[in-house]
Design a protein around this motif. Structure first.
Motif, PDB file in Angstrom:
ATOM      1  N   GLY A  71      -0.815  69.949  37.188  1.00 30.61           N
ATOM      2  CA  GLY A  71      -0.598  70.401  38.551  1.00 30.61           C
ATOM      3  C   GLY A  71      -1.849  71.049  39.093  1.00 30.61           C
ATOM      4  N   ARG A 103      14.593  72.934  36.354  1.00 32.67           N
ATOM      5  CA  ARG A 103      15.841  73.667  36.546  1.00 32.67           C
ATOM      6  C   ARG A 103      16.189  74.519  35.345  1.00 32.67           C
ATOM      7  N   THR A 104      15.917  74.017  34.171  1.00 34.12           N
ATOM      8  CA  THR A 104      16.234  74.806  32.972  1.00 34.12           C
ATOM      9  C   THR A 104      15.325  76.030  32.889  1.00 34.12           C
ATOM     10  N   ARG A 105      14.223  75.992  33.622  1.00 31.45           N
ATOM     11  CA  ARG A 105      13.311  77.137  33.611  1.00 31.45           C
ATOM     12  C   ARG A 105      13.484  77.990  34.862  1.00 31.45           C
ATOM     13  N   GLY A 106      14.417  77.609  35.713  1.00 32.31           N
ATOM     14  CA  GLY A 106      14.650  78.375  36.928  1.00 32.31           C
ATOM     15  C   GLY A 106      13.662  78.069  38.039  1.00 32.31           C
ATOM     16  N   TRP A 107      12.999  76.941  37.951  1.00 32.89           N
ATOM     17  CA  TRP A 107      11.962  76.556  38.908  1.00 32.89           C
ATOM     18  C   TRP A 107      12.606  75.858  40.102  1.00 32.89           C
ATOM     19  N   ALA A 108      12.198  76.236  41.315  1.00 30.83           N
ATOM     20  CA  ALA A 108      12.784  75.633  42.517  1.00 30.83           C
ATOM     21  C   ALA A 108      12.505  74.129  42.549  1.00 30.83           C
ATOM     22  N   HIS A 127       5.222  69.532  48.339  1.00 34.19           N
ATOM     23  CA  HIS A 127       4.662  69.765  47.015  1.00 34.19           C
ATOM     24  C   HIS A 127       4.119  68.452  46.443  1.00 34.19           C
ATOM     25  N   ASN A 162       0.986  67.356  48.317  1.00 31.55           N
ATOM     26  CA  ASN A 162      -0.180  68.128  47.889  1.00 31.55           C
ATOM     27  C   ASN A 162      -0.716  67.648  46.557  1.00 31.55           C
ATOM     28  N   GLU A 163       0.204  67.427  45.630  1.00 35.86           N
ATOM     29  CA  GLU A 163      -0.237  66.985  44.304  1.00 35.86           C
ATOM     30  C   GLU A 163      -0.917  65.620  44.395  1.00 35.86           C
TER      31      GLU A 163
END
Ligand code: NAP
Lengths: 220, 348
Positions: free
Chosen positions: B208, B267-272, B278, B281-282
């Motif tokens: 990223g 999601r398992t890490r709580g990331w939006a 996004h 941009n990448e």
């Protein structure tokens, strides 16, 4: 007046914050978990100007302390000398590093409150926690840039919040105050804000939809 | 065909994602493993220099034992290097890692490469009975032991994380006398210094953001190597991508695939969840190599230039991509992207 910034944690986030602070004209003191020798080369190459020192010296010699170490290690913070210094908590519970820690995943208590209760100082403001480190590095912009991104902050004391707001602005981001420290839970993993890289307008919009996020549902 | 005399190395990487078959169904795990094997055979024919298979232990990916799959590939290919990307050394046994990869090296006539790393996932820890508390010491001790084993002489070692060894000789020895070994690193400066200390080549996993920020890591690697009295090796980059005939086709195909896989893991890490911005941009200025061969070639050449890298490995077949599109992507990469990148880097 904040002139010197102390950073505890010399990893991905700590380095980026060191670079942003240097760019903004602050003096930067930084420590990893071990001796300054272990990080001095990294600092001289990746954040030239940042001074590697021991945790204790960082705390002694800096006007504000940013916590950028793994949250699960918070009890290893050398709290001596912290007295009533202003602390910015940028840490999150990241189970893949911290392990499964129900104590850090409590819907009734934000992790920044846990940190405040642990530290001798009450002056804890949560900030720089919700944006990924490379977005933070790539996203810094002068005030009034149309693509300027926003950083949310939470804290109890209005004067401290104002200091951190100014600080965030100098780092190249629009500050968005979301409320008391306990409100900082809305920035934690599982929130629609966590990992997002929003402008101020988008951040406010995300806050409005927080209750639809995984964490929002857990808190309901 | 890609000329072999190039100073650059180009690879493809997979974790063994379950692909979408012609009938619209997902491959089974077994099919996904056979698919990667066929793709490696194709890549070898087309002159791609390396294939790296990453060790994962999660439902989206079929590959948990990269060297088993690589062994299958070894006997059907001629030139392609066979790498792990990465071998999670912390939760493995350095002796066994060496034994497996030196076996692979034998089968392939010296084409094995171990890429050691900590990986971006830690699911192997509970699976193999390790404690995340020991994350640091496990890697530190095991890389130290592995570096000793690589000398291919009897090893004497003791530590906290594994039974001690006394004059232990480990087999099979390699024909070259040295099993090729690299270290895969994310964003941790400490890991960069560790690679320099053991004099291992560095593979930067850039998943990223603008690759330019890794120029500093390359510099750190050089400076640290010099301080340890080692000669720095060439640096490699590993990043995800998707190539199709046109930019439009690639963007359209890539967005749902990347969104779905990154969101599932995030999601398992709580990331939006990923937003279209996004992704854009990448693709525009970050680390997703998505587009037509020309677009992707320019992006790779720029990244290699700013970082000073001599190797680029593209993670292909991300998410439930169609089998035919994966094949097409490998062909475009070999036939159009790689020659064009070399040209852009000033190699004819
Ligand atoms: N990565 C991101 O994108 C991001 C974004 C926002 C917030 N955060 C948060 O920032 C924190 C750090 O994350 P990271 O990704 O930067 O991790 P990291 O790369 O692993 O770095 C952690 C750093 O903290 C150091 N450390 C450990 N204990 C310490 C102590 N008692 N005092 C001083 N330093 C200590 C480590 O030193 P050693 O290497 O010597 O152990 C290392 O330098 C985490 O809480 C994370 O949730 C990260």
């Amino acid at each position: 007046m904040i002139e010197s910034v102390g950073i505890l944690g010399a990893g991905k986030l700590g380095l980026v914050l060191a670079r942003l602070a240097l760019k903004a004209g602050f003096k930067v003191n930084i420590a990893g978990s071990g001796s300054p020798d272990e990080i001095s080369l990294s600092m001289s190459v990746l954040a030239p100007g940042a001074v590697a020192m021991t945790q204790a010296d960082v705390i002694k010699q800096s006007d504000v302390i940013i916590l950028a170490l793994p949250l699960g290690k918070y009890k290893t913070i050398a709290v001596d000398g912290l007295d009533d210094k202003l602390v910015i908590d940028a840490m999150n519970y990241w189970w893949e590093v911290d392990g499964i820690r129900p104590d850090l995943d409590d819907v009734h208590k934000s992790t920044s409150e846990i940190i405040r209760d642990f530290l001798p100082t009450n002056r804890v403001v949560k900030a720089f926690s919700h944006m990924g480190y490379h977005d933070l590095l790539d996203g810094s912009r002068p005030a009034n840039s149309s693509d300027r991104k926003a950083i949310a902050l939470a804290g109890d004391n209005r004067d401290d919040v104002a200091l951190v707001e100014e600080f965030i602005d100098k780092f190249g981001f629009d500050p968005v105050y979301i409320g008391a420290l306990q409100e900082g839970i809305r920035l934690q993993p599982g929130s629609n804000l966590f990992g997002a890289n929003p402008t101020k307008k988008e951040l406010l919009e995300l806050l409005n939809h927080f209750s639809d996020s995984d964490l929002g549902k857990r808190l309901a | 065909m890609i000329k072999k005399t190039s100073k650059y190395t180009f690879g493809i990487d997979s974790f063994g994602d379950l692909a979408t078959k012609e009938d619209g169904k997902l491959t089974s795990y077994a099919e996904a493993i056979r698919l990667v094997t066929e793709e490696a055979v194709l890549a070898d024919k087309l002159g791609i220099n390396a294939i790296s298979l990453g060790e994962h232990h999660r439902e989206e990916f079929a590959i948990s034992s990269p060297e088993m799959v690589l062994a299958g590939i070894a006997t059907r290919t001629k030139n392609i290097k066979l790498a792990s990307g990465v071998t999670v050394l912390s939760s493995d046994d350095p002796v066994r890692v060496f034994e497996r990869f030196s076996t692979l090296d034998a089968l392939s006539g010296g084409r094995a490469q171990v890429i050691l790393g900590r990986g971006s996932f830690t699911e192997s820890f509970p699976l193999f009975g390790y404690d995340l508390e020991d994350y640091e010491i496990l890697f530190e001790e095991k890389i130290e032991l592995f570096a000793k084993i690589l000398e291919e002489k009897p090893v004497t070692w003791s530590g906290r994380t594994r039974a001690a060894l006394k004059d232990a000789d480990i087999f099979p020895k390699t024909e070259s006398g040295r099993l090729e070994t690299m270290v895969g690193v994310g964003g941790s400066p400490k890991s960069v210094i560790r690679a320099a200390r053991y004099n291992f080549p560095l593979m930067l996993a850039i998943i990223g953001g603008d690759p330019a920020r890794f120029a500093g890591y390359a510099e750190l690697y050089k400076r640290a190597s010099e301080e340890f009295g080692n000669t720095p090796h060439p640096i490699g980059i590993h990043s995800p991508g998707l190539i199709a005939e046109t930019n439009e086709a690639a963007f359209k195909m890539a967005w749902p695939l990347f969104k779905q896989s990154f969101d599932k893991i995030g999601r398992t890490r709580g990331w939006a969840p990923w937003t279209p911005e996004h992704f854009d941009n990448e693709v525009q200025s970050g680390s997703l190599y998505v587009g037509s061969p020309e677009t992707v070639a320019h992006k790779i050449a720029r990244a290699m230039k700013v970082v000073g890298a001599e190797r680029f490995d593209m993670v292909y077949g991300f998410g439930p991509m169609e089998v035919s599109a994966r094949k097409k992507m490998i062909e475009l990469y070999a036939n159009e992207v790689i020659p064009r990148v070399k040209e852009l880097l000033g190699e004819k």
